[in-house]
Scaffold this motif. Structure first.
Motif, PDB file in Angstrom:
ATOM      1  N   THR A  87       0.827  -1.206   0.000  1.00 16.11           N
ATOM      2  CA  THR A  87       0.000   0.000   0.000  1.00 16.11           C
ATOM      3  C   THR A  87       0.866   1.263   0.000  1.00 16.11           C
ATOM      4  O   THR A  87       1.887   1.321   0.667  1.00 16.11           O
ATOM      5  CB  THR A  87      -0.888   0.019   1.264  1.00 16.11           C
ATOM      6  N   GLU A  88       0.439   2.266  -0.743  1.00 19.69           N
ATOM      7  CA  GLU A  88       1.140   3.561  -0.722  1.00 19.69           C
ATOM      8  C   GLU A  88       0.664   4.357   0.495  1.00 19.69           C
ATOM      9  O   GLU A  88      -0.531   4.488   0.718  1.00 19.69           O
ATOM     10  CB  GLU A  88       0.845   4.349  -2.008  1.00 19.69           C
ATOM     11  N   ARG A 139      12.136   8.653   0.621  1.00 23.21           N
ATOM     12  CA  ARG A 139      10.859   8.972  -0.024  1.00 23.21           C
ATOM     13  C   ARG A 139       9.680   8.544   0.846  1.00 23.21           C
ATOM     14  O   ARG A 139       9.837   7.850   1.842  1.00 23.21           O
ATOM     15  CB  ARG A 139      10.801   8.285  -1.391  1.00 23.21           C
ATOM     16  N   GLN A 140       8.465   8.997   0.432  1.00 27.30           N
ATOM     17  CA  GLN A 140       7.272   8.578   1.166  1.00 27.30           C
ATOM     18  C   GLN A 140       7.019   7.098   0.888  1.00 27.30           C
ATOM     19  O   GLN A 140       7.211   6.638  -0.232  1.00 27.30           O
ATOM     20  CB  GLN A 140       6.066   9.407   0.727  1.00 27.30           C
ATOM     21  N   LEU A 141       6.556   6.405   1.902  1.00 27.36           N
ATOM     22  CA  LEU A 141       6.445   4.947   1.858  1.00 27.36           C
ATOM     23  C   LEU A 141       5.628   4.459   0.652  1.00 27.36           C
ATOM     24  O   LEU A 141       4.413   4.688   0.582  1.00 27.36           O
ATOM     25  CB  LEU A 141       5.808   4.450   3.170  1.00 27.36           C
ATOM     26  N   SER A 146       7.968   2.266  -8.338  1.00 27.24           N
ATOM     27  CA  SER A 146       7.644   1.340  -9.427  1.00 27.24           C
ATOM     28  C   SER A 146       7.307  -0.013  -8.801  1.00 27.24           C
ATOM     29  O   SER A 146       7.587  -0.247  -7.611  1.00 27.24           O
ATOM     30  CB  SER A 146       8.839   1.203 -10.352  1.00 27.24           C
ATOM     31  N   GLY A 147       6.727  -0.906  -9.611  1.00 23.15           N
ATOM     32  CA  GLY A 147       6.385  -2.237  -9.113  1.00 23.15           C
ATOM     33  C   GLY A 147       7.595  -2.922  -8.499  1.00 23.15           C
ATOM     34  O   GLY A 147       7.521  -3.501  -7.415  1.00 23.15           O
TER      35      GLY A 147
ATOM     36  N   SER B 367      -4.619   0.109   4.121  1.00 17.74           N
ATOM     37  CA  SER B 367      -3.432   0.787   4.650  1.00 17.74           C
ATOM     38  C   SER B 367      -3.219   0.422   6.113  1.00 17.74           C
ATOM     39  O   SER B 367      -2.085   0.221   6.552  1.00 17.74           O
ATOM     40  CB  SER B 367      -3.583   2.310   4.531  1.00 17.74           C
ATOM     41  N   ILE B 368      -4.318   0.346   6.868  1.00 18.89           N
ATOM     42  CA  ILE B 368      -4.210  -0.037   8.285  1.00 18.89           C
ATOM     43  C   ILE B 368      -3.636  -1.454   8.384  1.00 18.89           C
ATOM     44  O   ILE B 368      -2.727  -1.729   9.167  1.00 18.89           O
ATOM     45  CB  ILE B 368      -5.581   0.045   8.995  1.00 18.89           C
ATOM     46  N   HIS B 369      -4.148  -2.352   7.542  1.00 20.75           N
ATOM     47  CA  HIS B 369      -3.669  -3.735   7.548  1.00 20.75           C
ATOM     48  C   HIS B 369      -2.174  -3.779   7.245  1.00 20.75           C
ATOM     49  O   HIS B 369      -1.410  -4.487   7.916  1.00 20.75           O
ATOM     50  CB  HIS B 369      -4.461  -4.557   6.513  1.00 20.75           C
ATOM     51  N   TYR B 370      -1.778  -3.016   6.256  1.00 20.01           N
ATOM     52  CA  TYR B 370      -0.357  -3.014   5.871  1.00 20.01           C
ATOM     53  C   TYR B 370       0.528  -2.588   7.042  1.00 20.01           C
ATOM     54  O   TYR B 370       1.515  -3.234   7.375  1.00 20.01           O
ATOM     55  CB  TYR B 370      -0.158  -2.074   4.674  1.00 20.01           C
ATOM     56  N   LEU B 371       0.152  -1.486   7.678  1.00 17.47           N
ATOM     57  CA  LEU B 371       0.970  -0.973   8.784  1.00 17.47           C
ATOM     58  C   LEU B 371       0.945  -1.922   9.988  1.00 17.47           C
ATOM     59  O   LEU B 371       1.956  -2.133  10.653  1.00 17.47           O
ATOM     60  CB  LEU B 371       0.504   0.427   9.194  1.00 17.47           C
ATOM     61  N   MET B 372      -0.236  -2.502  10.246  1.00 19.18           N
ATOM     62  CA  MET B 372      -0.326  -3.434  11.383  1.00 19.18           C
ATOM     63  C   MET B 372       0.512  -4.687  11.127  1.00 19.18           C
ATOM     64  O   MET B 372       1.080  -5.258  12.057  1.00 19.18           O
ATOM     65  CB  MET B 372      -1.784  -3.814  11.652  1.00 19.18           C
TER      66      MET B 372
END
Lengths: 244, 420
Positions: A87-88, A139-141, A146-147, B367-372
């Motif tokens: 996720t970005e 950079r921001q997470l 890129s993929g 996004s919450i799932h990713y961070l958790m």
């Protein structure tokens, strides 16, 4: 390390996993292959603890029942999922995030938290080993990555957090050959007696670089066949239709 | 009683002695105000912020006179060198321009110099015209670049108690001059008060102003600010607003791009919780060719917080090659929070680039799932996401020391997420 028996998972009243069994010992690397819609990503999600699924069956990690353990605690106990689609996260600096994450895990393990300097040293070594451009860290997470960069970042996180059970969810999809090698190198250099891997993939391609101890075929929510690397090679020739 | 607030003409005489012209101006404006009273939701500009209802619910009275004279002690910012102006309950208290050439700067108490009688859209502007009794006027000479930032400490004291303040300020920046302002609101009042400010900002040719305003201490203040910005050719205005905190806060900004090649930027970030109510209203008037305007306003709403963005871009027929951009984004953390948005374009020129957008939604579960999955608990994950969302705005502040100061101050203003 991981014991799964008769695992069923349902989401929005649709049963995706229909009685899955898998048993992984410390030091082993298992590959799960399967066609689209067979339940591969659901398995990765369920193991990582994603909410929203109705689950039944046995799910044990290091002898502990995982059912009641939330995502973050599973991560702290050493389960790591490399996402198919990381996720970005806008506005969050990659390096700062990695430090926060590492220190959460270290704290849970009863280890001392790393200060910024020691952390930067550590991350520098690992980035170099993986051939990752350090500028990525400021950079921001995942934003605008890129993929290939996203997947490399997942492997970087895996290296930093030093988990015991590592699940790669189609990490190879959409990668060029260089990024694929980075991922494979990252995995191969992490393999030891204490770590176990579960590599979920659609294609055999990644397995040319990472040699699995066992290969399983997932179809329609169940493991329908298990074997060695030869099974993967056979699948590449015949396709999934023969098996499922 | 406050539902039909009427103010007696004798209140004007209590402020002070005025010339005949000024007295007439004040009386006329008081008439205008008394005719309409406090604005309510029937007024299009106030449809999301029914001030009449909000005031009558929260105030028993609105006194013009401040009783009490307790002094407040507080510390100046030590994190970076700065000049300062100190405002106490709207009154210009002290100034310090130690880093600058004194002769280039004029600062004095300001009331009014322009007694044109015009019916305004906003009744609170009439109220301000009629009753303003405090404020400052800052005048920067031509061809002068400030060496250090100017901090405006805007302090509200414990002496306030159901008071209404009417403040007028004006900043004028001469040709080719440059000033960076950091305005910080410090609230010590424990009782409700209403602060009604009217600001004028004039940028002459090629003048540059960077204006950062933070008002994020939890406060019993009810704020309304109308700010009229005027830009002559090649002038550039960069505004940052961080207005979380007060119970009620309406910021009404008008930007008049009068000279060609002038540019204005507005960046906003706020975290609104409890039952705080905040509205940002903008009107950008593109009145000359080749001008640029940019607005990006972000809000996070929690508990029963309510946030509003009303933004209008007006492009006059001669304002060709206009480049106008507007975006408002909101994250709602609670089912009881609310976000309303009304973007508007009114364009009379044919060769322009104008875009506007507005998004709102709850926080992304993936996004919450990713961070958790990286070891953060749900609360920490949400905090990081909220911070990141708002931090994008703060990140665009170039000065390191100022940005760091604001980041810390800003994060200390997050309260309610603790409940998640």
């Amino acid at each position: 390390m991981l014991e799964v028996k008769n695992l069923k998972a349902t989401i929005n009243s649709k049963e995706i996993l229909k009685g899955l069994d898998i048993f992984i010992k410390p030091g082993e690397l298992h590959a799960i292959m399967g066609p689209n819609g067979s339940g591969k990503s659901t398995l990765a999600n369920v193991l990582s603890g994603k909410t929203g699924y109705e689950i039944s069956g046995l799910l044990k990690y290091k002898g502990e029942n995982l059912e009641e353990i939330p995502i973050d605690e599973r991560a702290q106990k050493g389960i790591f999922l490399a996402f198919q689609y990381p996720t970005e996260i806008p506005g969050v600096n990659t390096s700062n995030f990695l430090k926060t994450s590492l220190n959460k895990v270290r704290k849970a393990r009863g280890e001392k938290e790393l200060d910024t300097l020691s952390f930067l040293k550590k991350i520098k070594v690992i980035s170099k080993e993986l051939g990752i451009d350090e500028r990525m860290l400021s950079r921001q997470l995942n934003v605008g990555f890129s993929g290939g960069e996203k997947k490399k970042n997942e492997i970087l996180q895996m290296k930093i957090l030093e988990p015991n059970l590592i699940i790669l969810d189609e990490t190879d999809s959409g990668l060029d050959i260089d990024a694929l090698k980075t991922v494979a190198n990252g995995v191969n250099s992490s393999r030891d007696k204490k770590k176990s891997f579960l590599i979920i993939t659609h294609y055999q391609r990644l397995l040319n670089y990472i040699k699995p101890d066992f290969v399983h075929v997932l179809a329609n929510g169940k493991i329908v066949k298990s074997g060695s690397m030869e099974l993967a090679e056979q699948l590449e020739k015949t396709g999934y239709r023969e098996i499922s | 009683m406050l539902e039909n607030l009427k103010i007696d003409i004798s209140e004007i005489d209590k402020i002070g002695k005025f010339t005949k012209q000024e007295k007439e101006f004040r009386v006329k404006n008081l008439d205008f105000f008394n005719e309409k009273g406090l604005p309510n939701k029937k007024d299009e500009d106030w449809k999301f912020s029914d001030l009449r209802q909000i005031v009558s619910k929260n105030f028993k009275k609105l006194d013009l006179k401040i009783e009490g004279s307790k002094n407040e002690n507080f510390e100046l910012i030590k994190d970076f060198d700065h000049n300062h102006i100190m405002i106490v309950d709207g009154r210009l208290n002290s100034t310090n321009f130690q880093f600058e050439e004194k002769e280039k700067i004029q600062i004095k108490k300001f009331l009014n110099e322009n007694f044109k009688n015009k019916r305004e859209r906003n009744p609170l502007v009439h109220l301000n015209h009629a009753l303003a009794n405090n404020g400052y006027f800052l005048d920067v000479a031509d061809n002068y670049k400030f060496k250090k930032v100017l901090v405006i400490y805007n302090i509200f004291t414990k002496n306030l108690n159901d008071n209404i303040l009417n403040i007028r300020n004006k900043i004028k920046i001469g040709k080719n001059s440059e000033l960076h302002i950091f305005e910080i609101v410090i609230n010590r009042s424990k009782k409700n008060f209403f602060n009604n400010t009217f600001d004028t900002i004039d940028l002459e040719e090629s003048a540059v102003l960077k204006n950062i305003c933070i008002n994020n201490e939890k406060s019993s203040g009810f704020f309304h600010k109308f700010r009229k910005n005027r830009l002559l050719s090649n002038a550039r205005l960069n505004s940052f607003i961080f207005p979380s905190g007060p119970k009620f806060n309406k910021i009404d900004l008008e930007f008049n791009l009068e000279g060609k090649n002038s540019e204005c930027y507005l960046h906003g970030a706020s975290y609104i919780d409890q039952n705080d109510h905040q509205e940002i209203k903008t009107r950008i008037n593109h009145l000359a060719p080749n001008c640029k305007s940019y607005q990006k306003v972000k809000k996070v709403l929690d508990s029963e917080g309510k946030g509003i963005f009303q933004g209008k871009i007006f492009v006059k027929d001669i304002a060709q090659k206009t480049d106008a951009y507007q975006l408002s984004k909101a994250i709602l953390l609670s089912e009881n929070s609310e976000f309303d948005s009304k973007p508007e374009l009114e364009i009379y020129a044919d060769d322009v680039k104008c875009s506007h957008g507005s998004t709102s939604g709850s926080i992304d579960e993936d996004s919450i799932h990713y961070l958790m999955s990286r070891g953060l608990n749900r609360k920490e994950a949400i905090k990081l996401l909220v911070n990141g969302f708002l931090n994008e705005v703060i990140e665009t502040i170039k000065s390191n020391s100022l940005r760091k100061y604001i980041q810390e101050k800003f994060e200390s203003g997050f309260y309610e997420y603790k409940k998640h």
